[in-house]
Scaffold this motif. Structure first.
Motif: not given
Length: 453
Positions: A181-187
């Protein structure tokens, strides 16, 4: 900035309400992410490569997710495929994905990230002193890696690389639940503290809802807070239920370790927006001095046959604590008598669990129990299934006629609900590793392949 992340269920194949999922899709999320496994269910999935949930259940859920991804044109990320995240689990979910894509005429780029660890690599890390135990981890030796199946747990970075390479659907091996769930927000440059806290909150779908369920949550992530909303009708969220999820699977509710650092929720606040939505602020993320990947391993340790019985006689119940140690001595002698030198009694474990008298706690109850009846689970563990079964036959027979001093003659001590009472449970596995690999780069232990569907 505003990002919407949809978590449709706590585990792929656990099921979810289709209407609730449709409500989440209608809110146009920027990414759909879903966990598919963990070590919660014990070591069998990792040791055997067999998933906990059926292919039929996974297919049902995955079909809905792939249709929604196609409608929205957003990434779909699934982690810990096949429960354990083994390569074979990724392969199984990938095959289901290919079949659904063909049946539904879906077109997308598929990324597969593998987490199995070769024996040679693990031994090299061990020799270099780069495998460190976590709290209460067992001592290990170099040869362990030859008999144990091991996966590494990935963070966001391998998933992010697959997305940057244009993958629309990412099927990952063993992954941190929160990384999905964190992958896209970090990008997208979101605040790391809010991102990881958001990810922790929704990792299990609507587990933090009242009542908890396998259904989904939608998060709206903004610059200084995130709103988490439950989607199933008849469910609600409260500040307390959302905050409580930071304690799930954690000894410390304020500090959650990830491969790249630690989520600190000490200063987090939780505010009810309405009955379905809670607003969260204030968490921060503390980067680690060095990157680590957790290692999880499991090995085969034997085969089991189980016997289920029960007793309601108060005299027998009171006699069992003294009789069972005597029975175990008798069975050791019986094994030598029946098998000669072919089976060493030391390689066989015969365990009695008395349900109703502290079997779940597996220790001394604070307050003595006086049950009217007991459920008795007898487990015979041996190096071979045939041996376990053979021993279980005379264990079952003898256990049904234990000698009771208060009674004259032969009495029946245990009642069995099945005939025959011996049930072959199959292979037994145990966890071998609760360690981390140190001094690694984020993608070093993983490999990725892509294909166009």
């Amino acid at each position: 900035m505003e990002l919407r992340i949809l978590a449709p269920t706590g585990a792929l194949g656990a099921g979810f309400d289709a209407a609730a999922f449709a409500r989440g899709v209608a809110l146009r999320p920027d990414v759909i992410a879903c966990d598919a496994g963990s070590t919660d269910s014990g070591p069998a999935a990792l040791g055997s490569g067999t998933p906990k949930l059926s292919a039929q259940a996974v297919t049902r859920d995955l079909r809905l997710l792939l249709r929604a991804r196609d409608e929205l044109g957003v990434p779909l990320i699934i982690g810990s495929c096949g429960t354990s995240g083994r390569d074979v689990g990724v392969g199984r979910v990938a095959e289901i994905t290919r079949r659904i894509a063909a049946e539904e005429s879906l077109n997308f780029k598929l990324g597969l990230i593998y987490a199995d660890q070769p024996t040679e690599r693990l031994q090299q890390l061990y020799d270099a002193g780069r495998i460190r135990p976590l709290a209460n981890a067992p001592e290990i030796e170099r040869e362990l890696f030859e008999r144990s199946h091991t996966v590494a747990m990935m963070g966001v970075e391998p998933i992010q690389q697959a997305l940057l390479d244009g993958c629309d659907v990412v099927l990952a091996g063993r992954a941190s639940d929160t990384a999905l769930f964190a992958a896209v927000p970090h990008l997208r440059g979101a605040d790391p503290g809010l991102t990881w806290h958001m990810a922790k909150t929704i990792e299990c779908g609507a587990a933090c809802a009242i009542p908890p369920s396998a259904n989904g949550l939608l998060v709206t992530l903004r610059d200084d807070h995130f709103d988490v909303t439950t989607l199933a009708k008849g469910t609600r969220l409260t500040p307390r239920s959302v905050a409580a999820h930071t304690l799930y699977e954690n000894a410390d509710p304020f500090h959650v370790a990830e491969p790249s650092g630690v989520l600190d929720t000490t200063e987090a606040t939780y505010e009810a927006v309405d009955e379905q939505t809670v607003r969260v602020r204030g968490a921060r993320y503390i980067p680690a001095d060095g990157y680590t990947n957790k290692l999880e391993g499991a090995e085969l340790v034997g085969y089991q046959t189980v016997i289920i019985g029960g007793v309601r006689d108060r005299v027998v119940i009171d006699a069992l604590p003294k009789l069972l140690p005597m029975a175990k001595e008798y069975f050791d002698a019986k094994i030598l008598d029946v098998f000669g030198g072919e089976v060493d009694p030391a390689t066989v474990d015969i365990d009695y669990r008395l349900y109703g008298d502290g079997a779940v706690l597996a220790g001394t109850e604070r307050d003595p129990l006086t049950p009217r009846e007991l459920g008795v689970l007898i487990t015979v563990t041996a190096p071979e299934q045939a041996t376990a079964h053979a021993i279980a036959t005379f264990v079952a027979h003898a256990s049904s006629h234990l000698p009771i001093a208060e009674y004259d003659g032969l009495v029946s001590t245990l009642a069995y609900p099945y005939s025959p009472p011996e049930i072959d449970r199959g292979p037994l596995y145990r966890f071998t590793l609760n360690h981390v690999a140190t001094g690694v780069t984020p993608a070093e232990l993983f490999r990725t392949t892509t294909e166009e569907l």
